[in-house]
Motif scaffolding. Structure first.
Motif, PDB file in Angstrom:
ATOM      1  N   ASN A 195       1.056  -1.439   0.084  1.00 24.71           N
ATOM      2  CA  ASN A 195       0.013   0.285  -0.214  1.00 24.71           C
ATOM      3  C   ASN A 195       0.699   1.439  -0.102  1.00 24.71           C
ATOM      4  OD1 ASN A 195      -2.127  -1.593   0.174  1.00 24.71           O
ATOM      5  ND2 ASN A 195      -3.383  -1.430   2.521  1.00 24.71           N
ATOM      6  N   ASP A 196       0.410   1.927  -1.319  1.00 27.71           N
ATOM      7  CA  ASP A 196       1.714   3.749  -0.883  1.00 27.71           C
ATOM      8  C   ASP A 196       0.108   4.489  -0.660  1.00 27.71           C
ATOM      9  OD1 ASP A 196       2.359   5.600  -1.958  1.00 27.71           O
ATOM     10  OD2 ASP A 196       2.524   5.064  -4.163  1.00 27.71           O
ATOM     11  N   ASP A 197       0.506   4.472   0.886  1.00 29.73           N
ATOM     12  CA  ASP A 197      -0.038   5.415   1.103  1.00 29.73           C
ATOM     13  C   ASP A 197       0.203   7.206   1.565  1.00 29.73           C
ATOM     14  OD1 ASP A 197      -1.651   3.642   2.497  1.00 29.73           O
ATOM     15  OD2 ASP A 197      -0.848   3.226   3.997  1.00 29.73           O
ATOM     16  N   ILE A 198       0.062   8.025   1.995  1.00 24.18           N
ATOM     17  CA  ILE A 198      -0.054   9.862   1.674  1.00 24.18           C
ATOM     18  C   ILE A 198      -0.753   9.517   3.557  1.00 24.18           C
ATOM     19  CG2 ILE A 198       0.066  11.414   0.585  1.00 24.18           C
ATOM     20  CD1 ILE A 198       0.340  10.798  -1.517  1.00 24.18           C
ATOM     21  N   ILE A 199      -0.232  10.211   3.985  1.00 28.36           N
ATOM     22  CA  ILE A 199      -1.467  10.600   5.331  1.00 28.36           C
ATOM     23  C   ILE A 199      -1.080  12.586   5.075  1.00 28.36           C
ATOM     24  CG2 ILE A 199      -1.423  10.122   7.621  1.00 28.36           C
ATOM     25  CD1 ILE A 199      -0.126   7.553   6.945  1.00 28.36           C
ATOM     26  N   ALA A 200      -2.498  12.830   6.094  1.00 28.92           N
ATOM     27  CA  ALA A 200      -1.829  14.206   6.172  1.00 28.92           C
ATOM     28  C   ALA A 200      -1.834  13.976   7.353  1.00 28.92           C
ATOM     29  CB  ALA A 200      -3.525  14.783   5.867  1.00 28.92           C
ATOM     30  N   PRO A 201      -1.024  15.873   7.378  1.00 24.78           N
ATOM     31  CA  PRO A 201      -0.419  16.461   8.726  1.00 24.78           C
ATOM     32  C   PRO A 201      -1.052  15.460   9.753  1.00 24.78           C
ATOM     33  CG  PRO A 201      -0.492  17.883   7.340  1.00 24.78           C
ATOM     34  CD  PRO A 201      -1.267  16.825   6.815  1.00 24.78           C
ATOM     35  N   GLY A 202      -1.630  15.295  10.554  1.00 26.69           N
ATOM     36  CA  GLY A 202      -1.961  14.969  12.466  1.00 26.69           C
ATOM     37  C   GLY A 202      -2.885  13.662  11.976  1.00 26.69           C
ATOM     38  N   ALA A 203      -2.672  13.376  10.792  1.00 28.06           N
ATOM     39  CA  ALA A 203      -3.938  11.866  11.112  1.00 28.06           C
ATOM     40  C   ALA A 203      -3.074  10.449  10.865  1.00 28.06           C
ATOM     41  CB  ALA A 203      -4.130  12.745   9.994  1.00 28.06           C
ATOM     42  N   GLY A 204      -3.899   9.788  11.111  1.00 28.47           N
ATOM     43  CA  GLY A 204      -3.561   8.668  10.575  1.00 28.47           C
ATOM     44  C   GLY A 204      -4.500   7.172  11.273  1.00 28.47           C
ATOM     45  N   PHE A 205      -3.789   6.250  11.567  1.00 23.97           N
ATOM     46  CA  PHE A 205      -4.268   5.135  12.067  1.00 23.97           C
ATOM     47  C   PHE A 205      -4.365   4.522  13.226  1.00 23.97           C
ATOM     48  CE2 PHE A 205      -1.880   4.258   7.954  1.00 23.97           C
ATOM     49  CZ  PHE A 205      -3.437   3.400   7.251  1.00 23.97           C
ATOM     50  N   GLY A 206      -5.661   4.515  13.841  1.00 16.99           N
ATOM     51  CA  GLY A 206      -6.007   4.462  15.533  1.00 16.99           C
ATOM     52  C   GLY A 206      -5.432   2.856  15.510  1.00 16.99           C
ATOM     53  N   MET A 207      -5.998   3.007  16.937  1.00 18.53           N
ATOM     54  CA  MET A 207      -5.151   1.234  17.542  1.00 18.53           C
ATOM     55  C   MET A 207      -5.892  -0.084  16.685  1.00 18.53           C
ATOM     56  SD  MET A 207      -2.488  -0.048  19.216  1.00 18.53           S
ATOM     57  CE  MET A 207      -2.431   1.046  21.037  1.00 18.53           C
ATOM     58  N   HIS A 208      -5.776  -0.897  15.475  1.00 22.81           N
ATOM     59  CA  HIS A 208      -6.078  -1.727  15.188  1.00 22.81           C
ATOM     60  C   HIS A 208      -4.891  -2.881  15.363  1.00 22.81           C
ATOM     61  CE1 HIS A 208      -3.433   0.408  12.516  1.00 22.81           C
ATOM     62  NE2 HIS A 208      -3.083  -0.914  11.785  1.00 22.81           N
ATOM     63  N   GLY A 209      -5.884  -4.437  14.505  1.00 23.85           N
ATOM     64  CA  GLY A 209      -5.546  -5.379  15.921  1.00 23.85           C
ATOM     65  C   GLY A 209      -4.954  -5.584  14.469  1.00 23.85           C
ATOM     66  N   HIS A 210      -3.936  -6.900  14.022  1.00 26.16           N
ATOM     67  CA  HIS A 210      -2.984  -7.832  12.875  1.00 26.16           C
ATOM     68  C   HIS A 210      -2.915  -8.904  13.633  1.00 26.16           C
ATOM     69  CE1 HIS A 210      -2.787  -4.688   9.803  1.00 26.16           C
ATOM     70  NE2 HIS A 210      -2.035  -4.151  10.964  1.00 26.16           N
ATOM     71  N   ARG A 211      -3.023 -10.307  12.893  1.00 26.49           N
ATOM     72  CA  ARG A 211      -1.921 -11.225  13.206  1.00 26.49           C
ATOM     73  C   ARG A 211      -2.092 -12.441  12.356  1.00 26.49           C
ATOM     74  NH1 ARG A 211      -5.586 -14.350  16.914  1.00 26.49           N
ATOM     75  NH2 ARG A 211      -4.202 -16.245  16.600  1.00 26.49           N
ATOM     76  N   ASP A 212      -0.763 -13.146  12.152  1.00 28.41           N
ATOM     77  CA  ASP A 212      -0.168 -14.462  11.464  1.00 28.41           C
ATOM     78  C   ASP A 212       0.628 -13.960   9.912  1.00 28.41           C
ATOM     79  OD1 ASP A 212      -0.128 -16.852  12.369  1.00 28.41           O
ATOM     80  OD2 ASP A 212      -2.135 -16.115  12.047  1.00 28.41           O
ATOM     81  N   MET A 213       1.022 -12.012  10.336  1.00 23.68           N
ATOM     82  CA  MET A 213       1.295 -11.434   8.866  1.00 23.68           C
ATOM     83  C   MET A 213       2.358 -10.826   9.165  1.00 23.68           C
ATOM     84  SD  MET A 213       1.094 -10.591   5.696  1.00 23.68           S
ATOM     85  CE  MET A 213      -1.630 -11.648   5.329  1.00 23.68           C
ATOM     86  N   GLU A 214       3.859 -10.793   8.490  1.00 24.89           N
ATOM     87  CA  GLU A 214       4.609  -9.352   8.275  1.00 24.89           C
ATOM     88  C   GLU A 214       4.246  -8.713   8.243  1.00 24.89           C
ATOM     89  OE1 GLU A 214       8.375 -11.565  10.045  1.00 24.89           O
ATOM     90  OE2 GLU A 214       6.406 -12.565  10.828  1.00 24.89           O
TER      91      GLU A 214
END
Length: 233
Positions: free
Chosen positions: A44-63
């Motif tokens: 994923n080629d992501d462009i994130i605006a100033p002060g923004a982002g991904f809140g706490m979230h989960g993953h499993r079985d992935m590098e």
């Protein structure tokens, strides 16, 4: 066999604060022809605006590997890690049995651009872990430098995947050749700039899939930054 995938053919999601281009099926972008390539599952080629982002979230079985191109990303996770990742650094998070994390652009006026990469592990149910290392531009100039591998070779971050990830910077007459195992797959992603890859001209966001090939040749770059993945078939 070589298969070219242009940047404009990728999936795109516009969330306002986030502009994301998906090389493989992800979220609402689903394309049966582009689900994965060997164990490589997401770029994923992501462009994130100033002060923004991904809140706490989960993953499993992935590098999960984060590669920052511009700005910075502030990371926190349920293992107690807290770090800021900047250009030149590679972050590896093994989700294993499960991990929670958040990622935010800490700047109030500059965007962050990063590549988030997911690779299937060779084994599920592993212990979650985190690693981050810096790689000097000089070590990537005109060559491919190993930045992630199963055994941490050459000081790279280590992950639980049958894959080796390289990064390189190319401009002008700089050229590099890498001998390939024709029984494996290779995925070349030009993160920015322009680069000749086995005779094909790739630009920002373009990719080339190689199968049953014995040689990779990179050259004639124009301020190019490239990632190369050597992958199990």
């Amino acid at each position: 066999m070589m298969t070219l995938r242009r940047a404009d053919d990728r999936g795109h999601a516009d969330h306002g604060w986030l502009q994301s281009h998906h090389s493989f099926s992800f979220a609402e972008y689903q394309d049966p022809a582009h689900v994965s390539f060997g164990p490589l599952r997401v770029i994923n080629d992501d462009i994130i605006a100033p002060g923004a982002g991904f809140g706490m979230h989960g993953h499993r079985d992935m590098e999960i590997v984060t590669y920052v191109l511009e700005g910075a990303i502030a990371h926190k996770d349920s293992l107690g890690n807290g770090a800021t990742v900047r250009p030149g650094e590679v972050q590896r998070m093994s989700a294993g049995r499960g991990i929670l994390h958040s990622e935010f652009n800490p700047s109030v006026n500059e965007r962050t651009r990063l590549l988030q990469i997911w690779i299937h592990p060779i084994e599920t149910g592993l212990r979650a872990s985190y690693e981050q290392k810096h790689f000097d531009d000089a070590d990537k100039r005109g060559r491919l430098r190993v930045v992630a591998s199963p055994d941490g070779r050459e000081g790279s971050v280590s992950f639980h995947a049958d894959a080796v990830m390289y990064a390189g910077l190319f401009d002008g007459d700089e050229a590099f050749e890498l001998a390939l195992d024709s029984a494996r797959k290779v995925y070349v992603h030009v993160a920015r700039g322009e680069l000749q890859v086995n005779g094909q001209t790739l630009r920002d966001g373009d990719a080339l899939k190689l199968e049953a090939e014995s040689q990779l040749h990179l050259g004639q770059g124009r301020q190019a930054e490239v990632l190369v993945f050597d992958l199990a078939a």
